[in-house]
Design a protein around this motif. Structure first.
Motif, mmCIF file in Angstrom:
data_model
loop_
_atom_site.group_PDB
_atom_site.id
_atom_site.type_symbol
_atom_site.label_atom_id
_atom_site.label_comp_id
_atom_site.label_asym_id
_atom_site.label_seq_id
_atom_site.Cartn_x
_atom_site.Cartn_y
_atom_site.Cartn_z
ATOM 1 N N TYR A 141 1.103 -1.208 -0.130
ATOM 2 C CA TYR A 141 -0.076 0.350 0.004
ATOM 3 C C TYR A 141 0.898 1.414 0.101
ATOM 4 N N GLU A 142 2.066 1.231 1.188
ATOM 5 C CA GLU A 142 3.102 2.186 0.991
ATOM 6 C C GLU A 142 3.484 2.494 -0.739
ATOM 7 N N GLN A 143 4.039 1.321 -0.975
ATOM 8 C CA GLN A 143 4.666 1.758 -2.742
ATOM 9 C C GLN A 143 3.906 2.757 -3.588
ATOM 10 N N LEU A 144 2.706 1.724 -3.327
ATOM 11 C CA LEU A 144 1.567 2.395 -4.386
ATOM 12 C C LEU A 144 1.137 4.204 -3.973
ATOM 13 N N GLN A 145 0.394 3.907 -3.220
ATOM 14 C CA GLN A 145 0.763 5.692 -2.068
ATOM 15 C C GLN A 145 1.703 6.550 -2.643
ATOM 16 N N PHE A 146 2.747 6.130 -2.830
ATOM 17 C CA PHE A 146 4.626 7.211 -2.939
ATOM 18 C C PHE A 146 3.948 7.156 -4.517
ATOM 19 N N LEU A 147 3.711 5.612 -5.337
ATOM 20 C CA LEU A 147 3.533 6.212 -6.770
ATOM 21 C C LEU A 147 2.424 7.121 -7.658
ATOM 22 N N ILE A 148 1.419 7.405 -6.705
ATOM 23 C CA ILE A 148 0.477 8.024 -6.960
ATOM 24 C C ILE A 148 0.736 9.167 -6.197
ATOM 25 N N PHE A 149 1.248 10.007 -5.094
ATOM 26 C CA PHE A 149 1.178 10.785 -4.605
ATOM 27 C C PHE A 149 2.585 11.933 -4.937
ATOM 28 N N ASN A 150 3.545 10.843 -4.431
ATOM 29 C CA ASN A 150 5.379 11.395 -4.659
ATOM 30 C C ASN A 150 5.530 12.353 -5.921
ATOM 31 N N LYS A 151 5.037 13.683 -6.525
ATOM 32 C CA LYS A 151 5.464 14.441 -7.837
ATOM 33 C C LYS A 151 6.682 14.524 -7.546
ATOM 34 N N GLY A 152 8.065 15.052 -6.332
ATOM 35 C CA GLY A 152 9.092 14.876 -6.929
ATOM 36 C C GLY A 152 9.698 14.160 -7.575
ATOM 37 N N PHE A 153 9.096 12.432 -7.434
ATOM 38 C CA PHE A 153 10.122 11.310 -8.060
ATOM 39 C C PHE A 153 9.020 11.560 -9.844
ATOM 40 N N GLU A 154 8.132 11.547 -9.634
ATOM 41 C CA GLU A 154 7.744 11.678 -11.010
ATOM 42 C C GLU A 154 8.692 12.404 -11.759
ATOM 43 N N GLU A 155 8.631 13.578 -11.598
ATOM 44 C CA GLU A 155 9.136 14.976 -11.872
ATOM 45 C C GLU A 155 11.055 14.669 -12.637
ATOM 46 N N THR A 156 11.429 12.940 -12.146
ATOM 47 C CA THR A 156 12.533 12.959 -12.105
ATOM 48 C C THR A 156 12.691 11.605 -13.235
ATOM 49 N N LEU A 157 11.209 10.890 -14.022
ATOM 50 C CA LEU A 157 11.512 10.300 -14.721
ATOM 51 C C LEU A 157 10.660 10.881 -16.158
ATOM 52 N N PRO A 158 11.748 10.438 -17.284
ATOM 53 C CA PRO A 158 11.839 10.615 -18.354
ATOM 54 C C PRO A 158 9.851 10.596 -19.127
ATOM 55 N N LEU A 159 9.151 11.232 -20.064
ATOM 56 C CA LEU A 159 8.276 11.451 -20.106
ATOM 57 C C LEU A 159 7.421 9.751 -20.312
ATOM 58 N N HIS A 160 8.517 8.977 -20.952
ATOM 59 C CA HIS A 160 8.000 7.747 -21.498
ATOM 60 C C HIS A 160 7.641 6.469 -19.888
ATOM 61 N N LEU A 161 8.619 7.186 -19.228
ATOM 62 C CA LEU A 161 7.873 6.487 -17.679
ATOM 63 C C LEU A 161 7.052 6.394 -17.130
ATOM 64 N N ARG A 162 6.804 8.220 -17.283
ATOM 65 C CA ARG A 162 5.670 8.614 -16.844
ATOM 66 C C ARG A 162 4.425 8.077 -17.345
ATOM 67 N N GLN A 163 4.513 7.575 -18.491
ATOM 68 C CA GLN A 163 2.898 7.329 -18.492
ATOM 69 C C GLN A 163 2.980 5.825 -18.839
ATOM 70 N N THR A 164 4.315 4.857 -18.324
ATOM 71 C CA THR A 164 4.345 4.248 -17.621
ATOM 72 C C THR A 164 3.754 4.234 -16.168
ATOM 73 N N LYS A 165 4.619 4.679 -15.162
ATOM 74 C CA LYS A 165 3.739 4.651 -14.348
ATOM 75 C C LYS A 165 2.382 4.587 -13.910
ATOM 76 N N ASP A 166 1.167 6.479 -14.977
ATOM 77 C CA ASP A 166 0.678 5.822 -14.510
ATOM 78 C C ASP A 166 -0.324 4.818 -15.729
ATOM 79 N N ILE A 167 0.192 4.232 -15.885
ATOM 80 C CA ILE A 167 -0.984 3.042 -16.430
ATOM 81 C C ILE A 167 -1.022 2.186 -15.200
#
Length: 231
Positions: A141-167
């Motif tokens: 649950y904690e890992q999923l919450q991290f992927l959902i809400f941690n915008k700082g981590f998301e900004e470190t990802l290239p665009l294609h990995l951001r899409q992969t994360k969202d999917i």
């Protein structure tokens, strides 16, 4: 009388009859487009393999062969299975995908025998369907919450990995198959009492479900617009 036939035109006929609804499931329903698409992928693999390996693909009528010719056919199909599967593995495909291709080739031979009364012999029954047990990886649950809400981590990802994360996040939220997620359209979203629900009919099981969508799931849909088709 002709005893040898090219395989690829016969395979194309299977695809065409399935696509146009001339060939149906045992229960009388049409074969789904996704299933016919899989037939097409196998056809393309066979075309590339035959050209690349200089391996002529043909079928001989079993009941018109001599004993010696039947033995030669057995060797031919054993060689086909070995070389074709090696071609698939060397192309980077894994056991389960290769196994799914072999299952369709076996289906093709059954189609010839049962629907076209073309006696091909039972060589295809020796085609082994490879399978690998894929380990189930759990996410906390904690890992999923991290992927959902941690915008700082998301900004470190290239665009294609951001899409992969969202999917991935969306898939974890709604628990749908990959194919079902990418068939979502605007008409599948229902607004009721200020909340959003996803109406879905599984492509594989045809089971209908209605899933309450949290705000972040709606945001993902709006961001990527998986499909803009209408029904």
């Amino acid at each position: 009388m002709k005893r040898e036939f090219e395989l690829l035109p016969l395979f194309a006929k299977l695809i065409n009859e399935s696509y146009k609804g001339r060939r149906l499931k045992p229960n009388g329903k049409r074969i789904k487009k996704d299933t016919v698409d899989n037939y097409t992928y196998v056809y393309k693999h066979l075309c590339v393999f035959s050209s690349k390996n200089q391996f002529p693909l043909r079928i001989k009528e079993y009941d018109k062969l001599t004993k010696r010719q039947k033995e030669a056919e057995s060797k031919y199909w054993k060689r086909f299975y070995f070389e074709f599967t090696q071609y698939l593995f060397s192309s980077g495909y894994y056991d389960n995908y290769v196994g799914s291709i072999i299952k369709i080739i076996r289906l093709f031979f059954n189609y010839l025998q049962k629907e076209k009364q073309f006696m091909t012999g039972n060589y295809h029954k020796q085609f082994y369907v490879t399978k690998e047990d894929v380990p189930i990886i759990l996410i906390t649950y904690e890992q999923l919450q991290f992927l959902i809400f941690n915008k700082g981590f998301e900004e470190t990802l290239p665009l294609h990995l951001r899409q992969t994360k969202d999917i991935f996040v969306f898939g974890c939220t709604v628990a749908l198959r990959f194919s079902d997620i990418f068939n979502i359209c605007q008409n599948d979203i229902e607004h009721l009492n200020g909340k959003h629900y996803l109406k879905n009919k599984s492509l594989k099981t045809e089971t209908e479900t209605k899933i309450l969508l949290p705000d972040y799931a709606i945001a993902i849909l709006l961001k990527h617009k998986f499909s803009n088709k209408t029904k």
